[in-house]
Scaffold this motif. Structure first.
Motif, mmCIF file in Angstrom:
data_model
loop_
_atom_site.group_PDB
_atom_site.id
_atom_site.type_symbol
_atom_site.label_atom_id
_atom_site.label_comp_id
_atom_site.label_asym_id
_atom_site.label_seq_id
_atom_site.Cartn_x
_atom_site.Cartn_y
_atom_site.Cartn_z
ATOM 1 N N GLY A 64 0.816 -1.211 0.000
ATOM 2 C CA GLY A 64 0.000 0.000 0.000
ATOM 3 C C GLY A 64 0.848 1.258 0.000
ATOM 4 N N TYR A 67 1.936 1.687 -3.515
ATOM 5 C CA TYR A 67 0.775 2.075 -4.319
ATOM 6 C C TYR A 67 0.525 3.575 -4.218
ATOM 7 C CZ TYR A 67 -4.015 1.836 -6.174
ATOM 8 O OH TYR A 67 -5.159 2.013 -6.931
ATOM 9 N N THR A 68 0.665 4.124 -3.011
ATOM 10 C CA THR A 68 0.345 5.537 -2.795
ATOM 11 C C THR A 68 1.541 6.467 -3.011
ATOM 12 O OG1 THR A 68 0.770 5.284 -0.424
ATOM 13 C CG2 THR A 68 -1.496 5.003 -1.171
ATOM 14 N N ALA A 301 -10.928 0.597 -9.831
ATOM 15 C CA ALA A 301 -10.571 0.436 -8.427
ATOM 16 C C ALA A 301 -11.756 0.887 -7.580
ATOM 17 C CB ALA A 301 -9.342 1.276 -8.099
ATOM 18 N N PHE A 305 -10.484 1.822 -0.432
ATOM 19 C CA PHE A 305 -10.113 0.416 -0.263
ATOM 20 C C PHE A 305 -10.572 -0.173 1.073
ATOM 21 C CE2 PHE A 305 -7.175 1.583 -3.658
ATOM 22 C CZ PHE A 305 -7.260 0.462 -4.478
ATOM 23 N N THR A 390 -4.479 2.957 3.286
ATOM 24 C CA THR A 390 -3.232 2.407 2.751
ATOM 25 C C THR A 390 -3.050 0.936 3.123
ATOM 26 O OG1 THR A 390 -2.174 4.576 2.924
ATOM 27 C CG2 THR A 390 -0.718 2.687 2.706
ATOM 28 N N ILE A 393 -5.097 -1.805 0.786
ATOM 29 C CA ILE A 393 -4.982 -1.916 -0.675
ATOM 30 C C ILE A 393 -4.643 -3.334 -1.096
ATOM 31 C CG2 ILE A 393 -3.677 -1.132 -2.684
ATOM 32 C CD1 ILE A 393 -3.433 1.610 -1.251
ATOM 33 N N TYR A 396 -7.468 -5.745 -0.184
ATOM 34 C CA TYR A 396 -8.593 -5.696 -1.127
ATOM 35 C C TYR A 396 -8.310 -6.591 -2.335
ATOM 36 C CZ TYR A 396 -12.078 -3.823 -4.361
ATOM 37 O OH TYR A 396 -13.124 -3.704 -5.258
#
Length: 560
Positions: A64, A67-68, A301, A305, A390, A393, A396
């Protein structure tokens, strides 16, 4: 989850607990309970060190984080190999020669009793808090999967691992960590493989990397120097070196892993190999997060999340949630179309590609801005909501994409990773609170059986304390960042005490005791005023202890 996933999850967890209780049976002394009789070979030491550091936070929060914020978090580990070398040269020979139970025993020999107690208390406070965060990480899974209250799952998560930790001590921890970490590495590698295989539209690994790169998620190296930037080459090399030196050299949760080694050579081999393996392992875990961004660039998406928190917003603010969802659908459709357009044009190197990439980045910024508004609305509507999504993610993706059986195994992996680090932390907390505080201030001299009983009671007490701390972890945002910020508030002064002990022989205990207190106050003040990013706190804390101690020596007076 399906019944098969539940069966896989429960069987894996029960098997590890039973194995831990069985392998740790027959404890008769503290030497066995706290140090595993110092008989561990290098590969058990290596896996124990890595499992202690790589908690559920690593496998749940790191994807996460990438990802961010991209993969620049990996720079945090760049100082690690050099720190391992210094520890092998200086720290390990001293700890092995003195045959210590805790790292802080050495400080009483070098300085005095109060310096030992102070350093141990700094460790106990910081490690107790971070262990609570580590319990909270897998609790998220139970709460999400079962739709249970997070406070109940904190109790369940922390309580189950206490069984073999309480019964088997260091021996049970060492051998269960070996089993846990092998399962973890194999499962995470397979999850990465499935992520590539499940890319929408038959997109391959190279295309996914290309999209991740265009989105800025492959920002592994950041060379620009900025005191306030959390992750760049300089903060990683310098701040990361001091943090690793303190964590692996003075944190009892790690020292407790390599003092179980049968000799100096096995301890050093385990630690050095950790320095070599950790960076590529962390790189691979962060890469999963970057590839997840590519995955959700090609298919819709969720608007948020953390599905449970978002459902609460829908229930309390339905009109606002509906507006968010409409804007999100439009942006996602646009974002997905632009991603596919980039892949069509990627070989052309044309002006159209340049425009497509710019449109892609602009839409990415709009999606991020919308996510921020959703997050703000959730936090305003529910004071108990987690600060960010975060940590959800990767979870999920696991819940909604992976095949039957694999989902249960990956959830089990996150539990096992958590148990490996938490059990080692509880063992180290018990060792320190017993040896460095309880027995020092106690007027009795207990026999081996009584001391073993006390060790188990301290383990139980710290388990309950950590579960209590987990109840307050919902507002900490990214867990992997939170636990490292927390460590950085204390590791610098602790490291400074040891550096003075090792390298400044003329400085006495009175000087270093007050210097450590002043340094801790300075570190907390610098953090509160947000003067530098957290990695630099490790450098400042260590340097401050040395500086204050040297000033006391220079003026030839005691500071107490």
């Amino acid at each position: 989850m399906s019944s098969i996933d539940w069966a896989v999850l429960i069987f894996t967890l029960v098997a590890v607990v039973v194995y831990g209780v069985w392998i740790g049976r027959g404890q008769k002394s503290n030497a066995s309970y706290l140090k595993a009789d110092s008989k561990m070979p290098w590969y058990i030491v290596l896996l124990g060190i890595m499992a202690t550091q790589a908690s559920a936070i690593t496998f749940l929060s790191a994807p996460g984080q990438a990802y961010t914020d991209g993969m620049r978090f990996v720079q945090y580990y760049f100082g690690l190999p050099l720190a391992m070398i210094v520890i092998c040269i200086t720290f390990i020979p001293i700890f092995q020669r003195l045959n210590v139970y805790t790292a802080y025993e050495y400080l009483e020999n070098r300085f005095d009793k109060k310096t030992r107690v102070l350093t141990s208390l700094l460790f106990l406070f910081s490690r107790g808090l971070s262990t609570g965060i580590s319990i909270y990480a897998p609790s998220i899974i139970l709460a999400s999967v079962l739709n249970w209250n997070i406070y109940l799952t904190n109790v369940l998560t922390g309580g189950i691992l206490l069984i073999y930790t309480y019964v088997g001590g260091a021996k049970a921890i060492a051998h269960t960590q070996k089993l846990q970490f092998l399962i973890i590495l194999g499962t995470m590698a397979f999850a990465g493989y499935l992520l590539i295989q499940d890319m929408p539209g038959g997109i391959g690994f190279k295309d996914a990397l290309y999209l991740a790169g265009k989105s800025g998620k492959l920002n592994v190296i950041t060379t620009e120097f900025d005191w306030k930037d959390k992750y760049n080459l300089w903060s990683g090399l310098i701040g990361g070196f001091f943090l690793a030196l303190s964590y692996f050299g003075t944190d009892q949760s790690q020292v407790g892993r390599y003092i179980t080694a049968k000799d100096n050579t096995n301890a050093k081999m385990g630690l050095l190999l950790n320095g070599l393996v950790k960076i590529p392992m962390q790189f691979a875990i962060l890469l999963i997060g970057a590839l997840l961004f590519a995955f959700f660039s090609l298919k819709p998406a969720p608007v948020y999340f953390n599905e449970r928190s978002y459902q609460n917003l829908k229930d309390t603010q339905p009109q606002q949630a509906a507006a968010f969802e409409k804007e999100h659908r439009d942006l996602q459709a646009k974002f997905n179309a632009e991603s596919k357009e980039i892949l069509k044009l990627k070989e052309t190197n044309s002006p159209q590609l340049t425009r497509a990439v710019q449109d892609f980045k602009d839409t990415q910024a709009e999606v991020k801005a919308l996510h921020g508004k959703v997050e703000e609305a959730i936090n305003q509507s529910n004071a108990n909501a987690e600060k960010t999504d975060t940590n959800y993610i990767f979870l999920y993706f696991v819940k909604n994409t992976l095949p039957i059986g694999m989902t249960g195994l990956l959830f089990a992996v996150i539990f096992l990773a958590s148990w490996g680090s938490i059990s080692a932390a509880l063992n180290s907390l018990a060792a320190c609170s017993l040896k460095d505080v309880h027995l020092i201030f106690s007027k009795e001299t207990p026999d081996e059986q009584t001391e073993l009983k006390y060790s188990r009671l301290h383990t139980l007490a710290w388990g309950i304390f950590s579960i209590g701390i987990a109840m307050f972890a919902t507002q900490m945002g990214s867990l992997i960042e939170a636990v490292n910020v927390l460590g950085s508030l204390f590791y610098g002064p602790i490291l400074g005490i040891f550096l003075v002990a090792f390298y400044f022989k003329k400085i006495n205990g009175a000087n270093v005791f007050v210097s450590a207190i002043l340094s801790e106050i300075a570190v907390i003040a610098i953090y509160q005023f947000d003067i530098v990013s957290f990695l630099w706190l490790n450098v400042i804390g260590a340097a401050a202890v040395i500086l204050f101690s040297a000033v006391g020596l220079l003026f030839n007076r005691k500071l107490v």
